[in-house]
Design a protein around this motif. Structure first.
Motif: not given
Length: 295
Positions: A196-214, A272-280
């Motif tokens: 619930r917390t993650v969903r609330w944060i995403a819908r309340t604070w986040c207005r832009r979609e992050a790029t995979p690079e970000q 992010a934008r359909g790409v799973a972010i993983a470290a090298p």
């Protein structure tokens, strides 16, 4: 005739072997069922009828005694009801929502599974720290691609001078440390509260979609901050902290929890934008199927 309905807090991920992993979003516990048990589960999900599921299984395995199939199905249903994954309704009119899918489910018309022993369930409950490998619904496998941090840094907007580089680096380090501390506190709460917390944060604070690079840059910053943490920061903490860093700048990503088989294991990551972010140095992420995604 007993009516059954799948609890709305259950998410399902189908394994390559024809079985499923069921995630209880309330408790964070996962349970594995084989392909025979999944045949019953899918029919209960579709029709809500206990007898219909028994007939479906009997039709697939005509050589098995009907009484044995019914008894095994009854035992499985009792186990799932006891775990809170199924809800039983008294005989009578179909209850609201019975037999209707309350969340995405793998295709019910999947090919019949290979015959195997009677249905059984095997429970597995990862701890609240996400016993997934750091190295731990929505039944779909998102496109997965590892994003090397070095490549993400090259794609980022170049900094104008050393002063700006130093300032941005300091701000990013502070945000990362703050987000990591928040994640360490958040994971001590029940999974339903984290959800619930993650969903609330995403819908309340986040207005832009992050790029995979970000997202990759944020993950790298969080991993650097985790070096100062004396305990173990696993994928659950790192993924939540990465989400937090981006949320503090008004950007959103999808938070995912997935499962893999042989042996059963769990992992958490951001997408992010359909790409799973993983470290090298994070190997094997493509083996995980998403069982829960929050955005």
């Amino acid at each position: 005739m007993t009516r059954l309905s799948v609890s709305e807090h259950v998410r399902e991920s189908t394994s390559p072997h024809g079985g499923s992993v069921l995630l209880d979003v309330r408790s964070g516990h996962c349970f594995a069922i084989n392909s025979v048990a999944r045949t019953l589960w899918q029919e209960w999900h579709r029709s809500g009828s206990f007898d219909s599921a028994v007939l479906t299984l009997a039709g697939r395995y005509p050589d098995l005694p009907h009484d044995r199939i019914r008894e095994d199905a009854r035992r499985l249903a009792d186990d799932l009801i006891g775990l809170g994954l199924l809800t039983a309704h008294a005989p009578g009119p179909t209850p609201p929502g019975a037999g209707r899918r309350t969340h995405p489910s793998p295709a019910a018309d999947a090919p019949p599974p290979t015959a195997e022993p009677a249905p059984v369930t095997a429970g597995r409950g990862p701890d609240g720290r996400g016993s997934a490998r750091p190295a731990p619904s929505e039944d779909k496998v998102p496109p997965v691609a590892e994003v090397p941090v070095a490549a993400a840094q090259m794609a980022a907007e170049p900094l104008r001078d050393e002063g700006e580089r130093s300032l941005r680096g300091t701000v990013t380090a502070v945000l990362s440390l703050f987000a990591l501390l928040g994640a360490l506190l958040l994971i001590r709460l029940p999974l339903r509260t984290v959800h619930r917390t993650v969903r609330w944060i995403a819908r309340t604070w986040c207005r832009r979609e992050a790029t995979p690079e970000q997202a990759a840059l944020s993950l790298a910053a969080v991993r650097r901050a985790a070096r100062w943490y004396p305990g173990r920061a696993a994928c659950l903490e790192l993924s939540l902290a990465t989400l937090g860093v981006l949320a503090l700048t008004g950007r959103r990503v999808v938070w995912c929890i997935g499962t893999a088989d042989d042996p059963y294991r769990f992992h958490a990551w951001v997408q992010a934008r359909g790409v799973a972010i993983a470290a090298p140095d994070e190997y094997g992420i493509t083996a995980f199927r998403c069982v829960l995604s929050v955005s």
